[in-house]
Design a protein around this motif. Structure first.
Motif, PDB file in Angstrom:
ATOM      1  N   ARG A   1       2.084   1.636  -3.576  1.00  0.00           N
ATOM      2  CA  ARG A   1       0.962   2.371  -4.472  1.00  0.00           C
ATOM      3  C   ARG A   1       0.897   3.814  -4.169  1.00  0.00           C
ATOM      4  O   ARG A   1       0.957   4.568  -4.942  1.00  0.00           O
ATOM      5  CB  ARG A   1      -0.088   1.631  -4.020  1.00  0.00           C
ATOM      6  CG  ARG A   1      -1.232   2.161  -5.047  1.00  0.00           C
ATOM      7  CD  ARG A   1      -2.389   1.254  -4.812  1.00  0.00           C
ATOM      8  NE  ARG A   1      -3.190   1.556  -3.602  1.00  0.00           N
ATOM      9  CZ  ARG A   1      -4.343   0.863  -3.445  1.00  0.00           C
ATOM     10  NH1 ARG A   1      -4.755  -0.174  -4.100  1.00  0.00           N
ATOM     11  NH2 ARG A   1      -4.753   1.240  -2.320  1.00  0.00           N
ATOM     12  N   LYS A   2       1.089   4.118  -2.831  1.00  0.00           N
ATOM     13  CA  LYS A   2       0.824   5.656  -2.475  1.00  0.00           C
ATOM     14  C   LYS A   2       2.043   6.456  -2.970  1.00  0.00           C
ATOM     15  O   LYS A   2       1.790   7.533  -3.760  1.00  0.00           O
ATOM     16  CB  LYS A   2       0.760   5.912  -1.121  1.00  0.00           C
ATOM     17  CG  LYS A   2       0.522   7.115  -0.812  1.00  0.00           C
ATOM     18  CD  LYS A   2       0.099   7.392   1.047  1.00  0.00           C
ATOM     19  CE  LYS A   2      -0.050   8.854   1.372  1.00  0.00           C
ATOM     20  NZ  LYS A   2       0.909   9.863   0.769  1.00  0.00           N
TER      21      LYS A   2
ATOM     22  N   MET B   1       1.979   7.044  -6.767  1.00  0.00           N
ATOM     23  CA  MET B   1       0.935   8.118  -7.283  1.00  0.00           C
ATOM     24  C   MET B   1       1.478   9.597  -6.779  1.00  0.00           C
ATOM     25  O   MET B   1       1.278  10.407  -7.651  1.00  0.00           O
ATOM     26  CB  MET B   1      -0.420   7.932  -6.680  1.00  0.00           C
ATOM     27  CG  MET B   1      -1.102   6.635  -7.225  1.00  0.00           C
ATOM     28  SD  MET B   1      -0.809   6.608  -9.042  1.00  0.00           S
ATOM     29  CE  MET B   1      -1.670   7.899  -9.712  1.00  0.00           C
ATOM     30  N   ASP B   2       2.202   9.775  -5.525  1.00  0.00           N
ATOM     31  CA  ASP B   2       2.446  10.809  -5.230  1.00  0.00           C
ATOM     32  C   ASP B   2       3.658  11.329  -6.081  1.00  0.00           C
ATOM     33  O   ASP B   2       3.722  12.502  -6.313  1.00  0.00           O
ATOM     34  CB  ASP B   2       3.139  10.759  -3.807  1.00  0.00           C
ATOM     35  CG  ASP B   2       2.198  10.800  -2.503  1.00  0.00           C
ATOM     36  OD1 ASP B   2       1.027  11.074  -2.934  1.00  0.00           O
ATOM     37  OD2 ASP B   2       2.606  10.525  -1.590  1.00  0.00           O
TER      38      ASP B   2
ATOM     39  N   TRP C   1      -3.950   8.028 -18.642  1.00  0.00           N
ATOM     40  CA  TRP C   1      -4.469   9.138 -17.770  1.00  0.00           C
ATOM     41  C   TRP C   1      -3.390  10.144 -17.968  1.00  0.00           C
ATOM     42  O   TRP C   1      -4.007  11.438 -17.809  1.00  0.00           O
ATOM     43  CB  TRP C   1      -4.578   8.699 -16.487  1.00  0.00           C
ATOM     44  CG  TRP C   1      -5.548   7.600 -16.106  1.00  0.00           C
ATOM     45  CD1 TRP C   1      -6.401   7.188 -16.713  1.00  0.00           C
ATOM     46  CD2 TRP C   1      -5.316   6.335 -15.106  1.00  0.00           C
ATOM     47  NE1 TRP C   1      -7.355   6.129 -16.396  1.00  0.00           N
ATOM     48  CE2 TRP C   1      -6.450   5.589 -15.191  1.00  0.00           C
ATOM     49  CE3 TRP C   1      -4.488   6.332 -14.185  1.00  0.00           C
ATOM     50  CZ2 TRP C   1      -6.802   4.427 -14.454  1.00  0.00           C
ATOM     51  CZ3 TRP C   1      -4.764   5.050 -13.150  1.00  0.00           C
ATOM     52  CH2 TRP C   1      -5.671   4.318 -13.575  1.00  0.00           C
TER      53      TRP C   1
ATOM     54  N   GLN D   1       0.915  -1.185  -0.027  1.00  0.00           N
ATOM     55  CA  GLN D   1       0.007  -0.023  -0.055  1.00  0.00           C
ATOM     56  C   GLN D   1       0.749   1.249   0.009  1.00  0.00           C
ATOM     57  O   GLN D   1       0.625   2.172  -0.962  1.00  0.00           O
ATOM     58  CB  GLN D   1      -0.977   0.123   1.255  1.00  0.00           C
ATOM     59  CG  GLN D   1      -2.031  -1.124   0.751  1.00  0.00           C
ATOM     60  CD  GLN D   1      -2.944  -1.335   2.196  1.00  0.00           C
ATOM     61  OE1 GLN D   1      -2.087  -1.319   3.536  1.00  0.00           O
ATOM     62  NE2 GLN D   1      -4.137  -1.806   2.009  1.00  0.00           N
TER      63      GLN D   1
ATOM     64  N   GLU E   1       2.002  12.468  -9.338  1.00  0.00           N
ATOM     65  CA  GLU E   1       1.347  13.924  -9.254  1.00  0.00           C
ATOM     66  C   GLU E   1       2.159  15.022  -8.942  1.00  0.00           C
ATOM     67  O   GLU E   1       2.118  15.999  -9.777  1.00  0.00           O
ATOM     68  CB  GLU E   1       0.280  13.727  -8.093  1.00  0.00           C
ATOM     69  CG  GLU E   1      -0.815  12.679  -8.544  1.00  0.00           C
ATOM     70  CD  GLU E   1      -1.832  13.019  -9.612  1.00  0.00           C
ATOM     71  OE1 GLU E   1      -1.326  14.050 -10.129  1.00  0.00           O
ATOM     72  OE2 GLU E   1      -2.467  12.246  -9.975  1.00  0.00           O
TER      73      GLU E   1
ATOM     74  N   ASP F   1      -6.516  -0.204  -9.541  1.00  0.00           N
ATOM     75  CA  ASP F   1      -6.775   0.475  -8.817  1.00  0.00           C
ATOM     76  C   ASP F   1      -5.565   1.569  -8.424  1.00  0.00           C
ATOM     77  O   ASP F   1      -4.286   0.872  -7.971  1.00  0.00           O
ATOM     78  CB  ASP F   1      -7.326  -0.134  -7.641  1.00  0.00           C
ATOM     79  CG  ASP F   1      -7.663   0.732  -6.541  1.00  0.00           C
ATOM     80  OD1 ASP F   1      -7.885   2.004  -6.836  1.00  0.00           O
ATOM     81  OD2 ASP F   1      -8.059   0.468  -5.510  1.00  0.00           O
ATOM     82  N   VAL F   2      -5.728   3.003  -8.665  1.00  0.00           N
ATOM     83  CA  VAL F   2      -4.583   3.728  -8.385  1.00  0.00           C
ATOM     84  C   VAL F   2      -4.937   4.851  -7.268  1.00  0.00           C
ATOM     85  O   VAL F   2      -4.228   5.632  -7.101  1.00  0.00           O
ATOM     86  CB  VAL F   2      -4.095   4.512  -9.472  1.00  0.00           C
ATOM     87  CG1 VAL F   2      -3.336   3.399 -10.414  1.00  0.00           C
ATOM     88  CG2 VAL F   2      -5.152   4.964  -9.889  1.00  0.00           C
ATOM     89  N   SER F   3      -6.155   4.433  -6.311  1.00  0.00           N
ATOM     90  CA  SER F   3      -6.336   5.344  -5.486  1.00  0.00           C
ATOM     91  C   SER F   3      -5.523   5.287  -4.503  1.00  0.00           C
ATOM     92  O   SER F   3      -4.561   4.155  -4.113  1.00  0.00           O
ATOM     93  CB  SER F   3      -7.524   4.878  -4.846  1.00  0.00           C
ATOM     94  OG  SER F   3      -7.573   3.596  -4.419  1.00  0.00           O
ATOM     95  N   ARG F   4      -5.037   6.645  -3.710  1.00  0.00           N
ATOM     96  CA  ARG F   4      -3.719   6.309  -2.940  1.00  0.00           C
ATOM     97  C   ARG F   4      -3.821   5.858  -1.653  1.00  0.00           C
ATOM     98  O   ARG F   4      -3.033   5.105  -1.144  1.00  0.00           O
ATOM     99  CB  ARG F   4      -3.405   7.999  -2.773  1.00  0.00           C
ATOM    100  CG  ARG F   4      -2.862   8.727  -3.808  1.00  0.00           C
ATOM    101  CD  ARG F   4      -2.029   9.944  -3.344  1.00  0.00           C
ATOM    102  NE  ARG F   4      -2.221  11.020  -4.379  1.00  0.00           N
ATOM    103  CZ  ARG F   4      -1.575  12.077  -4.093  1.00  0.00           C
ATOM    104  NH1 ARG F   4      -0.968  12.237  -3.043  1.00  0.00           N
ATOM    105  NH2 ARG F   4      -1.713  13.086  -5.062  1.00  0.00           N
ATOM    106  N   GLU F   5      -4.935   5.964  -1.004  1.00  0.00           N
ATOM    107  CA  GLU F   5      -5.214   5.231   0.175  1.00  0.00           C
ATOM    108  C   GLU F   5      -6.073   3.843   0.179  1.00  0.00           C
ATOM    109  O   GLU F   5      -6.701   3.655  -0.408  1.00  0.00           O
ATOM    110  CB  GLU F   5      -6.106   6.208   1.226  1.00  0.00           C
ATOM    111  CG  GLU F   5      -5.263   7.647   1.221  1.00  0.00           C
ATOM    112  CD  GLU F   5      -4.231   7.761   2.032  1.00  0.00           C
ATOM    113  OE1 GLU F   5      -4.033   6.863   2.762  1.00  0.00           O
ATOM    114  OE2 GLU F   5      -3.540   8.684   1.930  1.00  0.00           O
TER     115      GLU F   5
END
Ligand SMILES: Cc1cc2nc3c(=O)[nH]c(=O)nc-3n(C[C@H](O)[C@H](O)[C@H](O)COP(=O)(O)OP(=O)(O)OC[C@H]3O[C@@H](n4cnc5c(N)ncnc54)[C@H](O)[C@@H]3O)c2cc1C
Length: 412
Positions: free
Chosen positions: A87-88, A91-92, A140, A84, A95, A408-412
């Protein structure tokens, strides 16, 4: 993950399960000290669990070889929480790299994903990360196309040392096609929050130090002892010279003890620290304990029959004697359990772009293959090794979901 409670509910025997951390094992007093790690605090947070016999199977933690900065700045790849965090952080990095007015150097640094460790774990992760970029991120955020970059760093001269030369070459050429850079003979010496410092061996034999900037650093270089295991080893004189884990005999009994067994990554039985070994050792111990319990039951029966024979009428004695002979035969059969023998089924690794490599034992020889068919074989092997049907179905659904809707790329 396979919830232990899901396994236990199908067991006929009474099994008590505590989700807790074993903080210390007192070998002399035969006590395991356990701590409730849950965020919700009850009346009791620490307790003692006495034992007659103990099996240690706590696995290992990540080896950092004492390299400064690794623990503080690298992401590991062992527990679900680690995944997890990775993954976060990906994405950090993405972004932040696309934040307005970011300098080109900083964009390059943030989008440089460095994986240290060229064993199956590092290779699979590098392949999966490049897949994620190609199949999802690019759709994206197309502006990161020229800057996102995955590098695999390995201290040895090649990756996947346990595979045949042919499969190592295949992996290296596949990585080249996928634009994953492999840097062998590169030994990390120091890690800061923005770059790693590595010693590079050049083709002419000279060495140089290079700074490699990174946004994400994933550390996948092997195993080290957990503190609870290290402490147990210090209590057993026969383990004085053990370095890599609890040394065990051919029945997986910890050397220097009679009532402690060790399995998996925390045990040293001269096999590679893999799930394949751990699973076979677990199955062996289950058979061993079943045998011990059957032996106990038969010996009790034998004692009872002998006592009965002494007081029985003469006409009943022959019947009892026959029963005793039968029980003695059973006892000999049950006691015939041989030592643990590992059967190597082969090595498999995913290398990205729907390709995998496999070195599989085939009758008395070896079968080496790489490519898309091997990837399908890898997937089916993966599914067949899920412990429960429930997990098999969930994993299948996950694959289908990712195929059609992306990861799934949601951060949390
Ligand atoms: C990313 C990755 C990929 C891998 N891929 C493969 C593969 O494809 N094939 C293969 O054969 N092997 C693979 N391995 C290796 C394999 O996962 C391990 O060898 C295997 O899980 C070892 O099993 P184990 O039961 O000894 O330890 P683990 O699976 O690590 O289990 C130990 C358990 O003990 C718990 N624990 C730890 N400390 C304590 C404590 N103090 N108190 C209570 N509980 C504790 C942990 O939370 C954990 O649940 C992979 C490893 C990694 C990290």
């Amino acid at each position: 993950m396979e919830p232990i409670r899901n396994i236990l509910r199908h067991k006929k025997r009474a099994v008590r399960f505590y989700e807790a951390e074993a903080t210390k094992i007192d070998y002399e007093k035969k006590i395991v000290y356990a701590k409730d790690d849950s965020d919700i605090k009850g009346d009791t947070m620490e307790t003692e669990v006495p034992f007659d016999m103990l099996v240690v199977g706590v696995g290992a933690e990540n080896a950092t070889f004492g390299i400064p900065g690794v623990r503080e700045h690298a992401c590991f790849l062992k527990e679900v929480g680690d995944a997890q965090r990775i993954r976060k952080q990906i994405m950090d990095c993405v972004e932040t790299a696309t934040f307005k007015d970011q300098s080109q150097d900083e964009i390059k640094r943030l989008l440089h994903m460095v994986v240290v460790g060229g064993g199956p774990t590092g290779v699979e992760f590098a392949g999966e990360l490049q897949d994620f970029f190609q199949e999802d991120l690019l759709k994206w955020i197309p502006q990161i196309k020229d800057d996102f970059h995955v590098t695999l760093v390995e201290a040895l001269p090649n990756v996947l040392p346990m595979f045949s030369k042919q499969l190592i070459d295949y992996t290296e050429s596949s990585f080249k096609e996928e634009h994953i850079e492999i840097r062998t003979k590169t030994m990390v010496k120091h890690v800061t929050d923005k770059y790693i410092e590595a010693e590079i061996s050049k083709p002419d034999g000279t060495k140089a130090i290079e700074k490699i900037p990174y946004g994400l650093l994933v550390w996948a270089t092997g195993n080290a002892l957990r503190p609870v295991v290290k402490d147990l080893m210090s209590q057993i004189p026969a383990q004085k010279n053990a370095r890599r884990g609890l040394e065990v005999n051919e029945y997986l009994v910890v050397n220097g003890t009679e009532n402690v067994w060790a399995v998996g990554d925390c045990a040293v039985a001269n096999y590679a620290p893999t799930a394949q070994v751990a699973a076979q050792e677990g199955a062996f111990l289950a058979r061993l304990f079943n045998t011990m319990s059957k032996t106990d039951a038969i010996e009790t029966e034998l004692r009872e029959l002998s006592a009965k024979q002494g007081t029985a009428k003469p006409e009943d004695r022959t019947v009892i004697l026959n029963e005793i002979t039968e029980r003695q035969r059973q006892l000999r059969r049950v006691k015939q359990i041989g030592p643990f023998q590992y059967s190597h089924q082969g090595s498999l690794a995913y290398i990205g772009a729907e390709k995998a490599v496999a070195d599989v034992s085939w009758f008395s020889g070896n079968f080496a293959s790489g490519g898309t068919m091997t990837y399908l074989f890898w997937k089916s092997a993966y599914l067949s090794m899920c412990f429960s049907t429930r997990n098999r179905v969930l994993v299948c659904f996950d694959w289908v979901k990712a195929k059609f809707f992306g990861r799934d790329v949601s951060r949390e």
